[in-house]
Design a protein around this motif. Sequence first.
Motif: not given
Lengths: 326, 579
Positions: B44-57
């Motif tokens: 669903a992309g939920k972890s991706t959002v979390g990683n994007a916030v701290i720029d660790l995609l």
Amino acid sequence: MALFLLKRLGQGLVVMFIISTIAFAIQDNLGDPLRELVGQAVSEQEREKLRDELGLNDPFLVQYGRFLKNAVQGDLGTSYFFKEPALKVILTKLSATLELVFGATLIIIFLSIPLGVYTAVHPNGFTTKLILGWSILGISIPVFLTAILLVYFFAVTLGWLPSYGRGELVPMFWGWETGYLTLDGLAHLVLPCISLASIMLPLFIRLIRSEMVEVLSAEYIKFAHAKGLSRNRILYIHALKNTLLPVITVGGVQIGNMVAYTILTETVFQWPGMGFLFLEAVTRVDTPLIVAFLIVVGAVFVVVNTLVDLIYGLINPTVRLTRSAQ
Amino acid sequence: MALLEVKELDIQFPTRFGPGHVVRQLSFSLEKGEILGLVGESGAGKSTVGNAVIDLLSPPGRVTQGEIILNGERISGLSAKQMREIRGRKIGFIFQDPMTSLNPLFTIETQLIETLMTNLDLSKEESYKKAIELLSAVGIPEPEIRIKQYPHQFSGGMRQRVVIAIALAGDPELIIADEPTTALDVSIQDQILNLIRDLCKSKEVGCVLVTHDMGVIANTTDRVAVMYNGELVEIGSTQQVLESPQHPYTKSLISAVPRSDIKLKRFPHVDYIEKEQESKKTIDVKQHWLGQRQLGEETDVTNEKEALLRVEAINLRFETQHAFFEKNRKYLQASNNVSFSVMPGETYGLVGESGSGKSTIARIIAGLYKQDSGQIIFDGQEISSMSEGQRRSIRQQIQMVFQNPYSSLNSRMNIFDIISEPIVFHRLANDKKQVSNIVSDLLDYVGLGAAAAVKYPHEFSGGQRQRISIARALATRPRFLICDEPTSALDVSVQAQILNLLKDLQDELGLTMLFISHDLPVIRQMCDRIAVMKQGSIVEEASVDNLFTSPQNPYSQELINLMPNLDNLSREGLDDLLV
């Protein structure tokens, strides 16, 4: 810890017993030692007498029993050629070989770690491709060719470095003579060490690279980033230590290998070490020397691997704990 | 001013087939001291959002559009160095698996103190003091001793506390917790969630809690955002979203959550989620191969009153530490005098936390482990002392479905070979043609379609793989099916489908099942009778309704109490399905 060392000692003895059995078993097939030992003029009766004196006419098991009995007392036979105890002959040459291996190991450590880390961190960079391409080349070129090319360029054409021998040596303890303390000795070490390192270095760069790539994708590295740590600390403290665990295991075996296979390098550079000695022993059918060589190399392997396991235990806390609990 | 604002965020992962959108036009905001749940299924992309916030995609993923604003300052698009100043100091991160998020080669002290020194510019002594304070704040007893230890000396729950302590080390204003309790037992989960909640409320820290678990959402969050396929489909206060979901996806997601308060005949159809649901082919079991019994078996008319499987006083211990002398060896009692019996056609549940010995029992019954003492009586015969040859016909009658569908199928064999292997091995078919007919029918029967036979396991999703495992188990025409956590690796919508399939199979084939799970609501939906296990022993055995309404043993009571409270979940569309 004591139990671990004791266990290792036991395993080492078994290993060396097996090696000695194999070495002793093949000696009959290496040729007739008398042909090298005495001149053409010696008559058949005298040869037969000499065979009896050397015990070469006894049944195999009797010969082997005699050998084992002496070996336990530290006597691995007398070299036919040098007319001296085989073990002593080898040990005087061991220092030269170990110095060569030590130098090659230093080169490997100081080049493979930075290059391995660099290629892991920049997987698609031009430099990475250059390093990896070159490393394929390094694996593919045989050691003696590398050695000859090095001699041709740096000794013959440019005349910068000496091409053979050990140069000026400084005596140390127990008959150990080192070339690391004089400029001349160091100059003599450069080319042989580079050529010996050339075959292992690519392997280590690739090993460190692949381990590092795997470690960098680990969750704790991501967590370290999330903690706000600096990049260098993450790469060289957190990631590298984990990378080195498997590298140490492989590295130990490879260093053992280097000790055993310095033959080519030593021959090209006329390096008075064990490998060179072994080659001579084979052409002279000096069987006691050959057997002693194999046993000494076996012992080096056992010692190196034990050291590696100890270092591994120091770095990896899980191993250390299970061991002390035993 | 909101603490965190995410505005129209787009995240792309370039693929071979052009840019793939993982997150599309996502916007939400978070206040100080608030816990926002980000819920959705895998992908669903939920972890991706979390990683994007701290720029660790993880590369090659990147934010292609939108803004992330922390305390009024735009933090998306900052340089690596500027971002490092924010990580740890302003935003703390908690990862899913405490077993892997700590570096195994460094002590807790090193890992905590390096964080403190970097983020708070403290000296080593000050950092040490603060580290001890942090460890006691997250509830680690004897912090002065524990801080010198390595991660492997901590249990999972304790490690997650350490991770939380590290995340809090830089006094962040925002915590992003990515599935912080998924790898933990239910009792530990409860403690960790309470800890996060208390810390957020007392320190006025905002928290984005990423999870797939509705129970966690219901008990912990203030507001919830539901994501589906990279898009935010619904956001609102937790109570409102759970009690009266508006979006059809939220509705089907909630209806697929196993409930502990009511028992349903089947999970409602979650059509919104799996659009291309293959229809399950029905087979007339009386005529078909699947319903036939083998020669010799037909004469054993199973007595309806007699147990099909009796487990009697099973003991098994594993040596955890070997020593030369017997007295120095250490053992783990994996099963301690376990006895129960399973009636024909019944589903018997084993429930307990990790390490309680549930899987050990399953493996003993299946003959994968040998017990130290005790008997396994199947259909009147003691089976564990049989020779391998005699055992073969029993193995054919007892089959097992394993937990992890990713590792239980041989990735080098195609589906036809996987399913036909047991048929050929047990000589259940007359010729090759019959074998291939049976395999196609089985694949149709579990809802995959016969065309799946030529494919390989990696071409299937987790739920489809579990269907393959079930088809493989059915291929020997078993009478007894052991399901060891068959759905714990799956999303809730897929779990609902698999559980429905198992219920259908049981009805049609008259299968007897041993169902093992740590998940009480799933047990409630699946089982007739339940045994609660703790540290290798059965502490309570009861019918499913009795256990959930009036548990007798204190441990069962505790487990039932710790179960996330989902009583307020919407009951829309469930009334016809009540038992």
